[in-house]
Design an enzyme around this catalytic site. Structure first.
Site, mmCIF file in Angstrom:
data_model
loop_
_atom_site.group_PDB
_atom_site.id
_atom_site.type_symbol
_atom_site.label_atom_id
_atom_site.label_comp_id
_atom_site.label_asym_id
_atom_site.label_seq_id
_atom_site.Cartn_x
_atom_site.Cartn_y
_atom_site.Cartn_z
ATOM 1 N N ASP A 198 0.836 -1.194 0.000
ATOM 2 C CA ASP A 198 0.000 0.000 0.000
ATOM 3 C C ASP A 198 0.879 1.256 0.000
ATOM 4 O O ASP A 198 1.904 1.303 0.687
ATOM 5 C CB ASP A 198 -0.865 -0.027 1.272
ATOM 6 C CG ASP A 198 -1.878 1.081 1.329
ATOM 7 O OD1 ASP A 198 -2.814 1.057 0.523
ATOM 8 O OD2 ASP A 198 -1.734 1.982 2.180
ATOM 9 N N GLU A 265 1.749 -0.438 -4.950
ATOM 10 C CA GLU A 265 0.705 0.502 -5.355
ATOM 11 C C GLU A 265 1.398 1.822 -5.675
ATOM 12 O O GLU A 265 1.851 2.531 -4.765
ATOM 13 C CB GLU A 265 -0.312 0.717 -4.225
ATOM 14 C CG GLU A 265 -1.475 1.575 -4.683
ATOM 15 C CD GLU A 265 -2.119 2.439 -3.607
ATOM 16 O OE1 GLU A 265 -3.241 2.901 -3.827
ATOM 17 O OE2 GLU A 265 -1.477 2.688 -2.555
#
Ligand code: NOJ
Length: 545
Positions: A198, A265
């Site tokens: 993330d 990401e």
């Protein structure tokens, strides 16, 4: 070819996939009960959005314990059962590693904020106030306001790129990196197949904490944070060092054919994105998610622009690096809402016929649109602020509609977010019965991809096509497949001979000779005739016949 190149990834927003205990939230046992659906669909890998203990200020992206399961979503035993059953079916499982920040309720942060002399103080990014007593610099958070919050007790500000309840970890401190590697080991030992990192572009910030300059391209309606050019809070060189360490650990847990993968990401133009692959000698991500198509505005979905996007990426990638494609995720409007159903079908035809690992967002195989959420019922308060109250990410996170029963087959209780408005007709059961449905299209694309090396592994070659049409070949040894996609709202004519393997409209198949009229927004996959037959896409005959 290794599994992570051949596979298709299916993103499961865990809270919204399947509830097993009637509390209205999706959970791990729910996911386990739907594994056969995923096998039938033809995906090979699931990415599970966070299920860790969390105060749920950002719906799981605020982690209070990296090595456990939130009681609302199950427990570690349930996780192990899910992993075992997934592996037994040949499905791989990737976890969300929320590495950039913890919850403000994580014991690490509680210790860190306790005093300036706490041994964990330097695990987070603390700074003295600026000369005026305000934040140390002008950095802005994604979810509105400064990226700094004052801790009155110790008189310093701490950094958070997201909510104040999501303090940023300090990766300049080697203990933090070690702690995160330990978290990864915990899950690797349990058998997970990799991680999606993330906010991978934000792991480290400028060492000098310089102010970011104003963004001259900012206009009202854009996100507040983008008033600044993010020279010092994104893509910092030291971030790559962290990702290299993550990768090295995964490589130690990998065996040929059983690699553990690292996916980042990263929202970035391709020239920046490719840095996240690292180099052949010092690799980083197996691939960073490539989001150009996720953020491509509806009016830019033309044959010419999409061809440019594909070719810019193909052209920028080093020969050893592997592409990937994404149309949607839990942070953006759904593709069917952005493009409408017909063009969304075409977009999926593109997704599964391009070279590179495709990622499918749960429910997109049904053609789900965003749900309308009345402002007073918004659950995604951070996203609602991020988008200036115009949209919240709840819209793309509706519970998966499995059937037309009152809870949509998702829950026997009250779903935490409303079901899609049209769930009584647009659900898995209903679309299974319609042989031309979106679901069947995605299923057939996925199955063809699994059975056809040219689609899974073949080289990409652009071929000329009439205006409005984007055509390319996928080539594997002596096998050659043609893809032609009509992005226009008018029929377009091609010259093509061969066997039609699949079309977006699911209404043609078999032998095709001579002129072929593509319907508006129609895509076809064709195996050109081998003996004597030719396949040509001419630039003639733009008009319908
Ligand atoms: C990216 C995630 O996809 C998003 O949902 C989340 O809010 C932020 N990172 C913060 O973790």
């Amino acid at each position: 070819m290794t599994w992570w190149r051949q596979t298709a990834i299916y993103e499961i927003y865990t809270l919204s996939f399947q509830d097993s205990d009637g509390d209205g939230f999706g959970d791990l046992r729910g996911v386990r009960s739907r594994l056969d659906y995923l096998v039938e669909l033809g995906v090979g890998t699931i990415w599970l959005c966070p299920f860790y203990p969390s105060p749920m200020r950002d719906w799981g992206y605020d982690v209070a314990d990296y090595c456990d399961v939130d009681p609302r979503l199950g427990d570690l035993g349930e996780f192990d059962a899910l992993l075992r059953d997934a592996h037994a079916r040949g499905l791989r499982v990737i976890l969300d590693l929320v590495a950039n920040h913890t919850s403000s309720e994580h014991p690490w942060f509680l210790a860190s904020r306790h005093s300036r002399t706490s041994p964990k103080r330097d695990w987070y990014v603390w700074r003295d106030p600026g000369p005026d007593g305000g934040p140390p610099n002008n950095w802005l958070s994604f979810f509105g306001g400064p990226a700094w919050t004052l801790d009155p007790k110790t008189g310093q500000y701490y950094l958070h790129h997201f909510l104040p309840e999501q303090p940023d970890l300090n990766y300049r401190n080697p203990e933090v990196l070690e702690a995160m590697l330990e978290v990864m080991r915990f899950w690797l030992e349990r058998g997970v197949d990799g991680f999606r990192v993330d906010a991978a572009a934000h792991l480290i910030e400028d060492a000098h904490f310089r102010d970011e300059p104003p963004n001259p391209a900012w206009r009202p309606g854009m996100r507040e944070r983008d008033r600044l050019l993010h020279l010092y809070t994104e893509h910092q060189p030291e971030t790559h060092g962290v990702l290299q360490r993550f990768r090295a650990l995964l490589d130690r847990y990998s065996e040929p054919g059983a690699e553990r993968v690292l996916i980042g990401e990263v929202y970035a133009p391709v020239e920046v994105l490719i840095r996240y692959y690292g180099s052949a000698e010092v690799p980083e991500c197996h691939f960073p998610f490539h989001f150009t198509l996720v953020d491509l505005p509806a009016e830019a979905w033309t044959a010419e622009r999409v061809r440019e996007v594909v070719e810019a990426y193909e052209g920028a990638l080093p020969a050893w690096a592997w592409p990937n494609w994404v149309l949607g995720n839990h942070d953006r409007p759904r593709i069917s809402s952005r493009l409408g159903e017909e063009r969304a079908r075409l977009a999926h035809f593109l997704l599964f016929t391009l070279r590179g690992t495709p990622t499918l967002y749960y429910g997109d195989e049904l053609g789900l649109s965003d749900v309308e959420i009345p402002p007073d019922q918004v659950k995604d308060l951070p996203g609602f602020r991020e988008y200036g109250g115009r949209w919240s990410r709840d819209a793309a996170r509706a519970p998966m509609p499995w059937d037309g029963s009152p809870g949509g087959g998702f829950t026997t209780g009250t779903p935490w977010l409303p079901l899609p408005q049209d769930f009584r007709t647009r659900n898995v059961d209903a679309l299974r019965k319609d042989p031309r449905s979106f679901l069947h299209l995605v299923r057939q694309l996925l199955h063809l991809r699994r059975q056809t090396p040219a689609l899974a592994e073949g080289a990409y070659r652009s071929i000329p096509a009439p205006p409005g049409v984007y055509a390319y070949e996928r080539v594997w040894g002596s096998e050659r497949l043609l893809v032609a996609l009509n992005f226009s709202d008018r029929p377009r004519v091609l010259e093509a001979s061969g066997d039609v393997l699949l079309s977006t409209h699911l209404d043609r198949s078999g032998r095709q000779r001579g002129l072929l009229a593509l319907q508006p927004y129609e895509g076809i996959l064709l195996r050109p005739s081998s003996s004597g037959g030719t396949m040509e896409v001419t630039t003639d005959g733009e008009e319908a016949i």
